[in-house]
Every structure is written in C-alpha cells, then in structure tokens.
Design a protein around this motif. Structure first.
Motif, PDB file in Angstrom:
ATOM      1  N   GLN A  77       0.809  -1.063  -0.253  1.00 26.55           N
ATOM      2  CA  GLN A  77       0.149   0.037   0.110  1.00 26.55           C
ATOM      3  C   GLN A  77       1.269   1.151   0.233  1.00 26.55           C
ATOM      4  N   THR A  78       0.422   1.984  -0.740  1.00 22.49           N
ATOM      5  CA  THR A  78       1.266   2.683  -0.972  1.00 22.49           C
ATOM      6  C   THR A  78       1.625   3.941   0.450  1.00 22.49           C
ATOM      7  N   SER A  79       0.149   4.101   0.488  1.00 25.10           N
ATOM      8  CA  SER A  79       0.199   5.488   1.701  1.00 25.10           C
ATOM      9  C   SER A  79      -0.684   4.522   2.904  1.00 25.10           C
ATOM     10  N   SER A  80      -0.490   3.266   3.515  1.00 23.28           N
ATOM     11  CA  SER A  80      -0.570   2.719   4.615  1.00 23.28           C
ATOM     12  C   SER A  80      -0.548   3.461   6.085  1.00 23.28           C
ATOM     13  N   PRO A  81      -1.669   3.033   6.334  1.00 21.20           N
ATOM     14  CA  PRO A  81      -1.657   3.529   8.453  1.00 21.20           C
ATOM     15  C   PRO A  81      -1.176   2.674   9.143  1.00 21.20           C
ATOM     16  N   LEU A  82       0.070   1.834   8.675  1.00 19.28           N
ATOM     17  CA  LEU A  82       1.293   1.660   9.391  1.00 19.28           C
ATOM     18  C   LEU A  82       2.026   2.381   9.639  1.00 19.28           C
ATOM     19  N   SER A  83       2.565   2.737   7.991  1.00 17.01           N
ATOM     20  CA  SER A  83       3.656   3.844   8.383  1.00 17.01           C
ATOM     21  C   SER A  83       3.223   5.141   8.530  1.00 17.01           C
ATOM     22  N   PHE A  84       2.081   5.583   8.514  1.00 20.34           N
ATOM     23  CA  PHE A  84       1.597   6.398   9.053  1.00 20.34           C
ATOM     24  C   PHE A  84       1.804   6.603  10.608  1.00 20.34           C
ATOM     25  N   ALA A  85       1.040   5.435  11.531  1.00 20.91           N
ATOM     26  CA  ALA A  85       0.974   5.261  13.313  1.00 20.91           C
ATOM     27  C   ALA A  85       2.704   5.487  13.270  1.00 20.91           C
ATOM     28  N   LYS A  86       3.344   4.575  13.310  1.00 14.33           N
ATOM     29  CA  LYS A  86       5.346   4.467  12.873  1.00 14.33           C
ATOM     30  C   LYS A  86       5.532   6.253  12.705  1.00 14.33           C
ATOM     31  N   GLU A  87       5.266   7.149  11.600  1.00 13.42           N
ATOM     32  CA  GLU A  87       5.164   8.687  11.719  1.00 13.42           C
ATOM     33  C   GLU A  87       4.717   9.170  13.643  1.00 13.42           C
ATOM     34  N   ILE A  88       3.243   9.010  13.548  1.00 14.12           N
ATOM     35  CA  ILE A  88       3.090   9.807  14.900  1.00 14.12           C
ATOM     36  C   ILE A  88       3.884   9.139  16.166  1.00 14.12           C
ATOM     37  N   GLU A  89       4.549   8.113  16.292  1.00 15.30           N
ATOM     38  CA  GLU A  89       5.659   7.728  17.380  1.00 15.30           C
ATOM     39  C   GLU A  89       6.897   8.475  17.356  1.00 15.30           C
ATOM     40  N   MET A  90       7.276   8.883  16.070  1.00 14.71           N
ATOM     41  CA  MET A  90       8.369   9.918  16.178  1.00 14.71           C
ATOM     42  C   MET A  90       8.285  11.075  16.154  1.00 14.71           C
ATOM     43  N   GLN A  91       7.772  11.624  16.308  1.00 14.11           N
ATOM     44  CA  GLN A  91       7.044  12.813  16.937  1.00 14.11           C
ATOM     45  C   GLN A  91       7.396  13.396  18.101  1.00 14.11           C
ATOM     46  N   ASN A  92       8.460  14.971  18.217  1.00 15.82           N
ATOM     47  CA  ASN A  92       8.473  15.276  19.698  1.00 15.82           C
ATOM     48  C   ASN A  92       7.743  16.241  20.384  1.00 15.82           C
ATOM     49  N   SER A  93       7.132  16.954  19.801  1.00 15.27           N
ATOM     50  CA  SER A  93       5.871  18.033  19.680  1.00 15.27           C
ATOM     51  C   SER A  93       4.661  17.687  19.631  1.00 15.27           C
ATOM     52  N   VAL A  94       4.438  19.105  19.840  1.00 14.75           N
ATOM     53  CA  VAL A  94       3.017  18.310  19.888  1.00 14.75           C
ATOM     54  C   VAL A  94       2.384  19.456  18.642  1.00 14.75           C
TER      55      VAL A  94
END
Length: 475
Positions: free
Chosen positions: A127-144
């Motif tokens: 999948q080109t726009s996978s919810p899994l990759s999006f979930a991993k991006e969320i974990e990487m964020q360090n600010s609101v």
C-alpha cells in the motif's frame, strides 16, 4: 493496488520460509537462522506451538546492547505471548491488529498450526499510503505542533480508504487506532514535561471514542482513573499532578483537531479525574437515583475503555459496574427516554428534517436514528452486564446469550448500523472535500433511491425497537 490490499488475504504476503528454533535453543542459534533465511524475526516453537518471537530489535537491545552471552536461552529474550492472525484474514485485519498491538510481526496460523510470519514492511509495500507507516510516524514526533500537523492527515487517509472500497465499519477502527496513537504520544509528552506519575493511572476514552466508532474528529470524551490513595500519599499533590497532565493533554488534543466536549466530559474537568473509588460511587449514584442528568452522564461514560496506563483500573471499574444489582430503575428510565425520543419519521412516513439557509431538507442522521439505535443496544448491554463496548461487539455478545430482542432483529440491526455508518462517512467525506463544515446533516435530495429506502428501513427498525421497549418495560 490499494483496493487489492484491502481484500487480499495475509497468506499472499506471508513468509512461509520463516526462521524458527526450539524453545531450548540459544540466542546464537536464533541469530544464525535469521541470517540464513535473511528475515527480521525468528519464531520460538515449544510443545508443537509458537511460544514466542525474537526480532532484530530484540537482538540489538536485549543481547548486543547488554553484552549478553550468545549461549543465553532464547526463552530469556523472546517476546511472549505470540500474536497471531489466521491465514484467511485480510491484510486490512492484520494492519489493524499490528497498529492496535504496536508490533511489527504476526505469526500466521492455519488450523492452529504455524503457517508463516507476516511483517509490517511487507504490508506497507502493498500500500502506497499505509496506515502502518502513518502510525510509525506518529511515534516519532517529539512535539504537539508536529503531532497536530500529522493528525490533520488522518481525514485524508480515511477518505482514500473509503474511495478504495473499505467499509465505514472498518475505517472507523483504523481511525480509532490512529487517534489512540496520537493520544498516547501526547500523554508521553505530558509525562516528559511533568515527571513520573505519583501513582498508577489509566486514561479512558468514552462515548464514540470509547466504542471505536469515530468517523472524523468528534468531540473529546475522556477521563482519568487513578489508584486510591493511602495515607503515605499527599492527596493534594496527586490531584494537582493529574490536573496538570489532563489540561496539557486536553489542550493538545484541541490543537490536533479534536474539539473540546460541549458538556465538559473531559479529564481536565476535576469531576472526571478521580481515584477509582470515586468512579465507583458515580455509577452507584447513577443506578440508584436515575435523573435525566444521571442517565445522560451514565450513557456517555458507560462506553469507557482504557487507552493508556494501568488498564487494570478500567477493567476493575467495568467489573464493579457489572456487579451492581440495583440497575432496574436506571434501565427503565433509559428505556422511557428512548421511547419518548419519538420516531425519525413523521405521520406520513417521511423523514423529520430541518431547513438550512437554502431551504433544503436536512436529516440529522446521528441525532435522529444512529444515536438512539446505539443507545438501545447499550441499554441491553447494561442490563445483561456485558463487558463489550463497541456496538457490534455488543450485538454479537447479546446473540451469544440468546437475548430475545436482539435475536429477533440482529440481521436488521447489523444491516442498519453498517448502512448508517457508511452513509454518515460518505456524507462527511463529501463535506470535507468540498471545504464545508463536517457534520451529521444529510441532504435528503442527494440520496439515491436505494439510500433513501435503506435509511427509511433503518428508521422503521428504530420504531420497532421503541415499540419493543414499551412492551418489555411496561411503558
């Protein structure tokens, strides 16, 4: 490719030539198998079934980083229990499970035997726009602020999934899991800011968020349950800590696009940030002295589930609620409310609508039919002491215990509920793409003849359930 992703079986991307070792093997043997088969995980087998799994991450963090001896048994470092998925499940189901559990590998089983292993990378490649990759991006964020920027894309992902043929019932599960990820990351940031919690706590989601039935960003409904305090704890200090954390989290969720609850059912409201014993007293009061306010509050917070922290606190509260005996007055009061709610259809069988500025007839799909349908099923769940929270889980559990009303109408309920979710989501996507306010108002003239008919059937089902309540509770 997107549509194929949603309908294909996990067996399509399962690695059947997976590395595995016996439960008595060493770390060195597991690493050798992973290297030979060039794969990122090794299944640990014991007594003819999967007992655990070792990943590249386990080897790095548990062995190399700690200079652990390579003769260490695999049982000392494996992750257990093993999370599995059946080989006839869809890739979508595997994605939901991975996001929910926060894992990158699932053991694929066939008739209880190990068939292979599936990993997040294989799914993301489908999948080109996978919810899994999006979930991993969320974990990487360090600010609101960065989370807020990312959170705004959830609607776009949902729109893509709907366009590619996924049912609203399944999209709401993905939305809920992604929203949970955003929430948990915000709480992590809050704990980094205010320090370690003084006692164990559980952040709970309530309402549609609790049921995992959000379409797009609905109002916040949440709270904090924390441990009852003994004399060694400073009650004021504990209260102030969770008050600060709640304000930070609720305000951060607003920045991420989750509006504050108009009724103030939020953790920053001291009423909904309390020790476990206080939460138990709330339900005691709801059930013993049912008033309009008590029924409203009870219905909103009854759909609670633990999202972060010590979830045993939420589980203990659920057990306590189910153990309360004197629920009959509350249930009767609830039933009376749904009967007095009235029909979504007028005397002539037409939809009860409201006019907008263009004199178009608008039907509030949530207020008129979806909310009372969900509410009646909640009523049955309270009456029967069920632990399930989502609407269709409740329907399935009520069928299992041979609930007379649900047994009679369960097919109609399932069809109506899924249709209402689909229609609501379709309408909101059209509103979002058109740059309009996203709400629950359906323009009747925009409905196809089939949609019009199915919406009318859903309304007629609600009428039948209301009539059943009259007879069942002597109203």
């Amino acid at each position: 490719m997107e549509r194929f992703f949603f309908t294909s079986l996990v067996s399509y991307v399962t690695n059947v030539n997976y590395p595995y070792v016996d439960i008595n093997a060493t770390v060195a043997e597991a690493g050798k198998q992973m290297s030979l088969k060039n794969y990122s995980a090794c299944v640990v087998i014991g007594y003819g079934r999967p007992m655990g799994i070792i990943t590249d991450k386990d080897l790095r963090k548990k062995v190399v980083a700690k200079s652990l001896d390579y003769s260490t048994p695999v049982s000392d470092i494996m992750s257990a229990p093993v999370y599995t998925v059946e080989d006839d499940a869809t890739c979508f189901e595997a994605i939901v499970k991975m996001i929910s559990l926060g894992v990158n590998h699932l053991v694929v089983t066939s008739n209880d035997a190990v068939f292979g292993v599936i990993d997040s990378e294989s799914l993301m490649n489908l999948q080109t726009s996978s919810p899994l990759s999006f979930a991993k991006e969320i974990e990487m964020q360090n600010s609101v602020d960065k989370l807020a920027e990312l959170s705004g894309k959830i609607i776009s992902i949902s729109s893509t999934m709907y366009r590619d043929g996924l049912r609203a019932e399944n999209i709401t599960k993905i939305i809920s899991e992604l929203n949970d990820r955003v929430l948990r990351r915000i709480i992590d940031l809050g704990i980094e800011k205010y320090g370690k919690p003084p006692v164990n706590f559980c952040w709970i989601a309530m309402g549609s968020e609790g049921r995992k039935e959000q379409t797009f960003k609905t109002d916040q409904d949440n709270g904090i349950i924390y441990e009852d305090l003994d004399d060694s704890k400073d009650k004021k200090e504990v209260s102030e800590y969770f008050s600060q954390l709640a304000i930070f989290v609720n305000d951060s969720l607003v920045k991420c696009g989750f509006p504050p609850c108009p009724g103030n059912y939020m953790a920053k409201n001291p009423e909904w940030c309390q020790p476990l014993s206080k939460w138990k007293k709330y339900f005691d009061k709801f059930f013993s002295t049912p008033t309009n306010e008590a029924v409203l509050k009870g219905q909103i917070i009854f759909d609670f589930r633990g999202v972060y922290g010590e979830r045993m606190l939420a589980s203990e509260l659920r057990s306590y609620v189910n153990s309360i005996k004197n629920k009959s007055l509350f249930i009767n009061f609830m039933a009376r409310g749904f009967v007095n709610y009235g029909s979504p259809l007028n005397f002539f069988g037409s939809f009860i609508t409201e006019k907008d500025e263009n004199e178009d007839d608008l039907f509030d799909i949530k207020k008129r039919v979806l909310a009372p349908l969900v509410g009646i099923l909640r009523l049955f769940a309270i009456e029967e002491g069920l632990r399930s929270v989502s609407t269709m889980e409740r329907v399935n559990d009520l069928i299992k215990i041979r609930h007379k009303v649900v047994l009679e109408y369960h097919r109609e309920i399932e069809q109506a509920f899924n249709f209402l979710l689909d229609l609501r989501m379709k309408n909101q996507i059209i509103q979002y793409v058109s740059g309009k306010e996203v709400n629950n108002l359906i323009k009747i003239t925009n409905l196809s003849s089939i949609e019009n008919r199915n919406l009318k059937l859903a309304c007629q089902l609600l009428e039948k359930l209301q009539d059943t309540l009259k007879r069942r509770y002597g109203l």
